[in-house]
Design a protein around this motif. Sequence first.
Motif, PDB file in Angstrom:
ATOM      1  N   ALA A  90       0.811  -1.217   0.000  1.00 42.21           N
ATOM      2  CA  ALA A  90       0.000   0.000   0.000  1.00 42.21           C
ATOM      3  C   ALA A  90       0.842   1.264   0.000  1.00 42.21           C
ATOM      4  CB  ALA A  90      -0.928  -0.001   1.211  1.00 42.21           C
ATOM      5  N   SER A  91       1.957   1.250   0.718  1.00 42.62           N
ATOM      6  CA  SER A  91       2.718   2.491   0.888  1.00 42.62           C
ATOM      7  C   SER A  91       3.902   2.633  -0.075  1.00 42.62           C
ATOM      8  CB  SER A  91       3.220   2.599   2.327  1.00 42.62           C
ATOM      9  OG  SER A  91       4.132   1.547   2.599  1.00 42.62           O
ATOM     10  N   ALA A  92       4.375   1.557  -0.624  1.00 38.74           N
ATOM     11  CA  ALA A  92       5.536   1.637  -1.512  1.00 38.74           C
ATOM     12  C   ALA A  92       5.278   0.842  -2.795  1.00 38.74           C
ATOM     13  CB  ALA A  92       6.775   1.126  -0.797  1.00 38.74           C
ATOM     14  N   PRO A  93       4.320   1.270  -3.632  1.00 38.01           N
ATOM     15  CA  PRO A  93       4.036   0.507  -4.846  1.00 38.01           C
ATOM     16  C   PRO A  93       5.206   0.524  -5.828  1.00 38.01           C
ATOM     17  CG  PRO A  93       2.720   2.513  -4.785  1.00 38.01           C
ATOM     18  CD  PRO A  93       3.428   2.402  -3.477  1.00 38.01           C
ATOM     19  N   ALA A  94       6.001   1.573  -5.797  1.00 34.14           N
ATOM     20  CA  ALA A  94       7.148   1.623  -6.709  1.00 34.14           C
ATOM     21  C   ALA A  94       8.169   0.544  -6.337  1.00 34.14           C
ATOM     22  CB  ALA A  94       7.797   3.002  -6.672  1.00 34.14           C
ATOM     23  N   LEU A  95       8.376   0.357  -5.043  1.00 32.03           N
ATOM     24  CA  LEU A  95       9.302  -0.689  -4.586  1.00 32.03           C
ATOM     25  C   LEU A  95       8.757  -2.074  -4.940  1.00 32.03           C
ATOM     26  CD1 LEU A  95      11.773  -1.644  -2.829  1.00 32.03           C
ATOM     27  CD2 LEU A  95      10.145  -1.733  -0.942  1.00 32.03           C
ATOM     28  N   MET A  96       7.470  -2.276  -4.732  1.00 32.01           N
ATOM     29  CA  MET A  96       6.886  -3.591  -4.961  1.00 32.01           C
ATOM     30  C   MET A  96       6.832  -3.957  -6.447  1.00 32.01           C
ATOM     31  SD  MET A  96       6.362  -4.730  -1.970  1.00 32.01           S
ATOM     32  CE  MET A  96       5.120  -5.978  -1.827  1.00 32.01           C
ATOM     33  N   THR A  97       6.789  -2.959  -7.333  1.00 32.44           N
ATOM     34  CA  THR A  97       6.740  -3.265  -8.768  1.00 32.44           C
ATOM     35  C   THR A  97       8.120  -3.263  -9.410  1.00 32.44           C
ATOM     36  OG1 THR A  97       6.317  -0.935  -9.254  1.00 32.44           O
ATOM     37  CG2 THR A  97       4.397  -2.396  -9.063  1.00 32.44           C
ATOM     38  N   GLU A  99      11.699  -4.634 -10.489  1.00 33.48           N
ATOM     39  CA  GLU A  99      12.071  -6.007 -10.848  1.00 33.48           C
ATOM     40  C   GLU A  99      13.362  -6.417 -10.155  1.00 33.48           C
ATOM     41  OE1 GLU A  99      12.114  -6.927 -14.952  1.00 33.48           O
ATOM     42  OE2 GLU A  99      10.013  -6.386 -15.244  1.00 33.48           O
ATOM     43  N   VAL A 100      13.360  -7.645  -9.664  1.00 31.13           N
ATOM     44  CA  VAL A 100      14.563  -8.229  -9.084  1.00 31.13           C
ATOM     45  C   VAL A 100      15.358  -8.890 -10.207  1.00 31.13           C
ATOM     46  CG1 VAL A 100      15.443  -9.939  -7.443  1.00 31.13           C
ATOM     47  CG2 VAL A 100      13.418  -8.608  -6.875  1.00 31.13           C
ATOM     48  N   THR A 101      14.698  -9.715 -10.961  1.00 27.56           N
ATOM     49  CA  THR A 101      15.281 -10.340 -12.156  1.00 27.56           C
ATOM     50  C   THR A 101      14.259 -10.196 -13.271  1.00 27.56           C
ATOM     51  OG1 THR A 101      14.386 -12.515 -11.622  1.00 27.56           O
ATOM     52  CG2 THR A 101      16.593 -12.042 -10.807  1.00 27.56           C
ATOM     53  N   ASP A 102      14.526 -10.789 -14.378  1.00 29.37           N
ATOM     54  CA  ASP A 102      13.626 -10.703 -15.522  1.00 29.37           C
ATOM     55  C   ASP A 102      12.263 -11.284 -15.190  1.00 29.37           C
ATOM     56  OD1 ASP A 102      13.901  -9.471 -17.905  1.00 29.37           O
ATOM     57  OD2 ASP A 102      14.632 -11.226 -19.013  1.00 29.37           O
ATOM     58  N   GLY A 103      11.223 -10.449 -15.039  1.00 27.47           N
ATOM     59  CA  GLY A 103       9.854 -10.893 -14.805  1.00 27.47           C
ATOM     60  C   GLY A 103       9.521 -11.153 -13.338  1.00 27.47           C
ATOM     61  N   LEU A 104      10.479 -11.049 -12.415  1.00 30.70           N
ATOM     62  CA  LEU A 104      10.215 -11.302 -10.995  1.00 30.70           C
ATOM     63  C   LEU A 104      10.297  -9.975 -10.236  1.00 30.70           C
ATOM     64  CD1 LEU A 104       9.761 -13.428  -8.754  1.00 30.70           C
ATOM     65  CD2 LEU A 104      12.242 -13.525  -8.495  1.00 30.70           C
ATOM     66  N   THR A 105       9.148  -9.516  -9.745  1.00 28.48           N
ATOM     67  CA  THR A 105       9.116  -8.252  -9.017  1.00 28.48           C
ATOM     68  C   THR A 105       9.344  -8.496  -7.522  1.00 28.48           C
ATOM     69  OG1 THR A 105       6.748  -8.380  -8.633  1.00 28.48           O
ATOM     70  CG2 THR A 105       7.461  -7.276 -10.660  1.00 28.48           C
ATOM     71  N   VAL A 106       9.651  -7.413  -6.817  1.00 28.99           N
ATOM     72  CA  VAL A 106       9.866  -7.501  -5.372  1.00 28.99           C
ATOM     73  C   VAL A 106       8.584  -7.967  -4.687  1.00 28.99           C
ATOM     74  CG1 VAL A 106      10.388  -6.153  -3.291  1.00 28.99           C
ATOM     75  CG2 VAL A 106      11.687  -5.751  -5.369  1.00 28.99           C
ATOM     76  N   GLY A 107       7.421  -7.474  -5.123  1.00 32.19           N
ATOM     77  CA  GLY A 107       6.144  -7.881  -4.540  1.00 32.19           C
ATOM     78  C   GLY A 107       5.886  -9.364  -4.708  1.00 32.19           C
ATOM     79  N   LEU A 108       6.175  -9.898  -5.895  1.00 28.15           N
ATOM     80  CA  LEU A 108       5.993 -11.330  -6.126  1.00 28.15           C
ATOM     81  C   LEU A 108       6.972 -12.143  -5.291  1.00 28.15           C
ATOM     82  CD1 LEU A 108       4.529 -13.541  -7.652  1.00 28.15           C
ATOM     83  CD2 LEU A 108       6.171 -13.253  -9.514  1.00 28.15           C
ATOM     84  N   LEU A 109       8.214 -11.672  -5.204  1.00 32.65           N
ATOM     85  CA  LEU A 109       9.219 -12.370  -4.399  1.00 32.65           C
ATOM     86  C   LEU A 109       8.810 -12.391  -2.924  1.00 32.65           C
ATOM     87  CD1 LEU A 109      11.981 -13.760  -4.319  1.00 32.65           C
ATOM     88  CD2 LEU A 109      12.974 -11.506  -3.890  1.00 32.65           C
ATOM     89  N   LEU A 110       8.350 -11.232  -2.394  1.00 36.35           N
ATOM     90  CA  LEU A 110       7.908 -11.195  -1.000  1.00 36.35           C
ATOM     91  C   LEU A 110       6.663 -12.061  -0.786  1.00 36.35           C
ATOM     92  CD1 LEU A 110       8.436  -7.434  -0.081  1.00 36.35           C
ATOM     93  CD2 LEU A 110       9.812  -9.399   0.607  1.00 36.35           C
ATOM     94  N   GLY A 111       5.800 -12.141  -1.787  1.00 41.95           N
ATOM     95  CA  GLY A 111       4.630 -13.015  -1.694  1.00 41.95           C
ATOM     96  C   GLY A 111       5.026 -14.475  -1.668  1.00 41.95           C
TER      97      GLY A 111
END
Length: 155
Positions: A90-97, A99-111
């Motif tokens: 909710a507070s850091a959508p830029a961080l969550m979107t 990318e860590v690697t190709d196609g893997l976002t920080v939000g998906l990794l944390l999920g």
Amino acid sequence: MSYDTSPSYPVPPHRPPHQPPHSSSQSYSTYPWAPQQQPEPGPAGPHRPRHSALGQHSDIRVLRSAYRLQRRVATLTALGYFTLFLVLSASAPALMTSEVTDGLTVGLLLGLIQVPVTGAAIGLYEYTARRTVDPIAERLRKQAELDTRHTEAHR
């Protein structure tokens, strides 16, 4: 505001202390809710247990608090991580979107990391159960068995 001095309840008649109360099965004089004097405990006989009754034993309170702490730690581990994930979403959508690697976002990794964190909470629950709660419960179970045998032997 005025103070009403009239009694709320009828005042019982005064009885001198040397007179026994009227014939009644109750042993209180004026106030039935007042604490009654307990009889003096007699000497411990061979049939009397050395410890208090199991229902009044402090080990039950210890078991309850150990189990409560166990639940809180495990619950806060899993829910704390999930709450962190939601706050970051909710507070850091830029961080969550990002990318860590190709196609893997920080939000998906944390999920995805939430699954092992939940497993760790379950493992922590099992560990604290074996280390703290189970020994207390086993001691209470053995004490209850001994109390039962002792009671049955003296019947």
